[in-house]
Design a protein around this motif. Sequence first.
Motif, PDB file in Angstrom:
ATOM      1  N   ARG A 117       4.634  -5.374   1.745  1.00 42.07           N
ATOM      2  CA  ARG A 117       5.676  -5.491   0.704  1.00 42.07           C
ATOM      3  C   ARG A 117       7.024  -5.852   1.315  1.00 42.07           C
ATOM      4  O   ARG A 117       7.776  -6.619   0.739  1.00 42.07           O
ATOM      5  N   GLU A 118       7.345  -5.294   2.479  1.00 40.23           N
ATOM      6  CA  GLU A 118       8.598  -5.642   3.153  1.00 40.23           C
ATOM      7  C   GLU A 118       8.580  -7.102   3.592  1.00 40.23           C
ATOM      8  O   GLU A 118       9.571  -7.811   3.428  1.00 40.23           O
ATOM      9  N   THR A 145      14.303  -1.948  -5.840  1.00 43.86           N
ATOM     10  CA  THR A 145      13.174  -1.825  -4.912  1.00 43.86           C
ATOM     11  C   THR A 145      13.187  -2.968  -3.909  1.00 43.86           C
ATOM     12  O   THR A 145      12.972  -2.759  -2.711  1.00 43.86           O
ATOM     13  N   LEU A 149      13.412  -2.775   0.149  1.00 48.61           N
ATOM     14  CA  LEU A 149      12.413  -3.406   1.014  1.00 48.61           C
ATOM     15  C   LEU A 149      13.054  -4.388   1.990  1.00 48.61           C
ATOM     16  O   LEU A 149      12.719  -4.412   3.180  1.00 48.61           O
TER      17      LEU A 149
END
Length: 181
Positions: A117-118, A145, A149
Motif C-alpha cells: 500500500r505504501e 490515509t 502512506l
Amino acid sequence: MNDDFERFVRPVQARMVDCIWRIVRDAHETEDVVQESLVHIVARLDDVRRHPNPTALILRMCANKALDHVRSRTSRNNALDRLALVPEAVSSNPARDLAKAEDRRVILDFLRTIPEREAEAITLHALEELPYPDVAAAMGCAESTVRVLVGRARERFREAFRGNSNASTDQSVLNSNSIEP
C-alpha cells in the motif's frame, strides 16, 4: 438517440477528454477511457436526458471510468514495471545520465521492499504525479490515509539511505521531487 448525443454529449467532449486526462495522465490510455466512457454514456442517454444537470452527470461518468482505469492499472508490480520501462532522457552529460539511471534503479528496488500500500501510494503520488485526492480515489481510501502512506514511504526511504556512502543515491535521490515532498 442521435439527437440526444448531439445535444448533450458533443458539446462537452473536450471537457470529457480533459477530465479523463487529469486522472489517467497518459495520452493513449486517455483515448481508451474516452471511448469506454462514450459507450457507457450512449447506453445511458435516457438517464442523461432526464438528469437535472446532464453535463455534470456526463463528466462524473467520465471521472468514474478514469478512476476505474487507474485502479485497475495500479497493482504494485504493474506500476513498478511501467516505471522501469519509461525511457530515460539522454543529455549531453553521460556521467549525469549514468547517475540518474542508478538512482532510478535504487528507487525501483526500494519500492519493492516496502509494504504494498505504501509503494502504491508513493508511486501514484510522487512518481506518477497524481494529486492526493486522485490517489485516494484510485486506492479506494481516504485522502488522509494516502498522506499517511506517502509519509511512511518517505520516512522508510530516508531511513534506508541514511549514511549511505553513495553520494548520488544519498543526495540526488533523497532530495529529488520523486520521493521528497
